[in-house]
Design an enzyme around this catalytic site. Structure first.
Site, PDB file in Angstrom:
ATOM      1  CE1 TYR A  35      45.663  26.322  30.920  1.00  0.00           C
ATOM      2  CE2 TYR A  35      47.120  24.523  30.307  1.00  0.00           C
ATOM      3  CZ  TYR A  35      46.930  25.833  30.712  1.00  0.00           C
ATOM      4  OH  TYR A  35      48.023  26.627  30.933  1.00  0.00           O
ATOM      5  NE  ARG A  54      46.974  23.008  38.367  1.00  0.00           N
ATOM      6  CZ  ARG A  54      48.250  23.075  37.971  1.00  0.00           C
ATOM      7  NH1 ARG A  54      49.143  23.744  38.673  1.00  0.00           N
ATOM      8  NH2 ARG A  54      48.630  22.453  36.874  1.00  0.00           N
ATOM      9  CG  HIS A 103      28.900  38.044  26.944  1.00  0.00           C
ATOM     10  ND1 HIS A 103      28.584  38.428  25.664  1.00  0.00           N
ATOM     11  CD2 HIS A 103      30.130  38.532  27.185  1.00  0.00           C
ATOM     12  CE1 HIS A 103      29.583  39.125  25.166  1.00  0.00           C
ATOM     13  NE2 HIS A 103      30.531  39.206  26.061  1.00  0.00           N
ATOM     14  CE  LYS A 148      47.680  24.009  33.896  1.00  0.00           C
ATOM     15  NZ  LYS A 148      48.657  24.980  33.420  1.00  0.00           N
ATOM     16  CD  GLU A 180      52.155  32.409  37.617  1.00  0.00           C
ATOM     17  OE1 GLU A 180      52.381  31.226  37.906  1.00  0.00           O
ATOM     18  OE2 GLU A 180      51.012  32.840  37.391  1.00  0.00           O
ATOM     19  CG  LEU A 204      48.512  27.564  37.840  1.00  0.00           C
ATOM     20  CD1 LEU A 204      46.996  27.636  37.805  1.00  0.00           C
ATOM     21  CD2 LEU A 204      49.046  26.832  36.638  1.00  0.00           C
TER      22      LEU A 204
END
Ligand code: PMP
Length: 287
Positions: A35, A54, A103, A148, A180, A204
């Protein structure tokens, strides 16, 4: 969090109540997706291309077909225009599509493409003036934090821990090293020198982080992309968190103890002014 006002789902623009996804969607079943969140200022998506790039990197990292960036660029602009919002937040999500649960990647299944627009979620102005509290938590995430991923359970739990401790954000610590925030990057200042964890698999690399690094270098600040320990962080003169939603946020208390003078500092002021100038420039340029 504001409600989405308009949704784009797999090629169609829809009101939110009509935007429905299969119970077999791999985003729902496996968190098998990625996302982006993009802040729009004055009707202009800020650093849209960086967010799309990204997204493409995240897709490649999880072996998703390259997302249609030109289409998504157009979708973002169309959603924003149709929403009539000036201060807005765009959300993009791509999952590996809907298929019976197993999976292994399902062959021949198209990805689910979702985009929404909603009014921007702005932190209360007082938080920026006084600074916020943060608490440290063990970084229990996987080893691909540069992706992300929509698999955000560790981040969700960390954020909830922070809230229950009366803090605004959680700061991840892995093997004694500060990585972070639960939904932000982290900068710290010692003797006027700015440091942040290097890009790589442990964080990230935020679009806001990049903008701040540019601002800092343009302002002639000494900047290091170097890891630092929690012990060092506790001795910092300033701590600043950054994200698309928070922009820059001063942290004045860490685990209940004051940081520096426990007020937003001079480096924060310089960087916040520089960031505001970048936003103004983007609005003027219309991109
Ligand atoms: N790190 C994490 C874990 C995040 O969730 C976010 C917010 N998406 C960031 C950093 C900041 O990234 P950006 O500046 O691109 O919003």
């Amino acid at each position: 969090m504001s409600e989405a006002v308009l949704v784009y789902l797999n090629g169609r623009y829809l009101p939110p109540e009509q935007a429905l996804v299969s119970f077999q969607d791999r985003g729902f079943v496996f968190a098998d997706g990625i996302y982006e969140v993009i802040r729009c200022y004055g009707g202009v998506p800020f650093r849209l291309q960086a967010h799309l790039n990204r997204l493409a990197e995240s897709a490649a990292a999880i072996w998703l077909p390259p997302p249609p960036l030109e289409e998504l660029n157009e979708v973002c602009r169309t959603l924003l225009r149709r929403s009539g919002l000036a201060e807005a937040s765009l959300y993009l999500q791509v999952t590996r599509g809907a298929a019976p649960r197993q999976h292994l990647f399902p062959p021949g299944v198209p990805p689910t493409l979702l985009a929404t627009v909603q009014p921007a979620d702005v932190p209360p102005p007082a938080t920026r003036e006084t600074g916020v509290a943060a608490v440290t938590v063990p970084d229990e995430r996987w080893d691909l934090c540069q992706v992300k991923s929509i698999g955000l359970l560790a981040n969700v739990l960390a954020k909830e821990k922070a809230r229950r401790a009366g803090a605004y954000e959680a700061v991840f610590v892995r093997d004694g090293v500060v990585t972070e925030g639960a939904s932000s990057n982290l900068f710290a200042v010692w003797n006027g020198r700015l440091r942040t964890h290097p890009a790589g698999r442990r964080i990230l690399a935020g679009v806001t982080r990049t903008a701040i690094l540019e601002t800092a270098r343009a302002a002639g600040l000494a900047v290091l992309e170097d890891p630092f320990t929690l012990e060092e962080l506790r001795q910092a003169d300033e701590i600043i968190m950054s994200s698309t939603v928070m922009e820059l946020m001063p942290v004045t208390r860490l685990d209940g103890a004051p940081i520096g003078a426990a007020v937003p500092g001079a480096v924060h002021r310089t960087l916040a002014a520089g960031f505001a100038a970048l936003v103004e420039e983007a609005i003027r340029a219309g991109r």
